[in-house]
Design a protein around this motif. Structure first.
Motif, PDB file in Angstrom:
ATOM      1  N   ASP A 103      21.560  25.120 101.347  1.00 45.56           N
ATOM      2  CA  ASP A 103      21.101  24.208 102.392  1.00 45.56           C
ATOM      3  C   ASP A 103      19.770  24.672 102.964  1.00 45.56           C
ATOM      4  O   ASP A 103      18.869  23.871 103.205  1.00 45.56           O
ATOM      5  CB  ASP A 103      22.141  24.103 103.512  1.00 45.56           C
ATOM      6  CG  ASP A 103      23.367  23.338 103.083  1.00 45.56           C
ATOM      7  OD1 ASP A 103      23.312  22.627 102.054  1.00 45.56           O
ATOM      8  OD2 ASP A 103      24.392  23.444 103.781  1.00 45.56           O
ATOM      9  N   GLN A 106      17.012  23.963 100.530  1.00 39.76           N
ATOM     10  CA  GLN A 106      16.709  22.534 100.537  1.00 39.76           C
ATOM     11  C   GLN A 106      15.853  22.172 101.742  1.00 39.76           C
ATOM     12  O   GLN A 106      14.866  21.448 101.620  1.00 39.76           O
ATOM     13  CB  GLN A 106      17.999  21.714 100.556  1.00 39.76           C
ATOM     14  CG  GLN A 106      18.747  21.747  99.246  1.00 39.76           C
ATOM     15  CD  GLN A 106      20.032  20.955  99.310  1.00 39.76           C
ATOM     16  OE1 GLN A 106      20.177  20.039 100.109  1.00 39.76           O
ATOM     17  NE2 GLN A 106      20.984  21.319  98.461  1.00 39.76           N
ATOM     18  N   ARG A 107      16.219  22.692 102.935  1.00 34.55           N
ATOM     19  CA  ARG A 107      15.446  22.411 104.150  1.00 34.55           C
ATOM     20  C   ARG A 107      14.024  22.964 104.020  1.00 34.55           C
ATOM     21  O   ARG A 107      13.056  22.283 104.347  1.00 34.55           O
ATOM     22  CB  ARG A 107      16.131  23.000 105.379  1.00 34.55           C
ATOM     23  CG  ARG A 107      17.204  22.108 105.977  1.00 34.55           C
ATOM     24  CD  ARG A 107      17.645  22.613 107.334  1.00 34.55           C
ATOM     25  NE  ARG A 107      18.274  23.925 107.241  1.00 34.55           N
ATOM     26  CZ  ARG A 107      19.522  24.146 106.882  1.00 34.55           C
ATOM     27  NH1 ARG A 107      20.295  23.141 106.579  1.00 34.55           N
ATOM     28  NH2 ARG A 107      20.019  25.359 106.839  1.00 34.55           N
TER      29      ARG A 107
END
Length: 123
Positions: A103, A106-107
């Protein structure tokens, strides 16, 4: 681009194939068409990225900046939606695949892509 090339590019087609197999095994539902559209979009993005990697522009050139600007939407698509393909692939044939990006990765990639896109628009 480096993260995609290093971590995802070698596995993108296999990931999408596994995700599609998992969709094929699910009972019919209205949302499956949307997931197929996401997978089709990721496949298109992977193809465009691969084409660009196969024909890199000269370093520091206007062509390179244009090429990178054209790639950002495709890289952002993978950063934003690869978890869908990964989660579907996890369901395929009982095989377990790890998400291509965490995550946080991805951010970070999404933020970088958006910042680069803003810079390209300011040029």
């Amino acid at each position: 681009m480096e993260a995609y090339t290093t971590y995802l590019a070698p596995h993108a087609d296999a990931l999408l194939d596994a995700a599609r197999r998992a969709l094929d095994e699910l009972p019919p539902a209205r949302h499956l068409a949307g997931w197929r559209n996401v997978l089709d979009g990721l496949a298109t993005s992977a193809t465009e990225i691969r084409r660009s990697l196969d024909r890199p522009a000269a370093l520091g050139s206007a062509a390179e900046r244009a090429q990178h600007s054209a790639l950002w939407p495709h890289l952002t698509a993978w950063a934003d939606h690869s978890f869908i393909a990964s989660n579907l692939a996890d369901q395929s044939d009982g095989q377990h695949h790890k998400a291509p990006l965490t995550d946080e990765e991805q951010r970070t990639l999404t933020e970088r892509a958006q910042a680069a896109q803003r810079r390209a628009g300011a040029d």
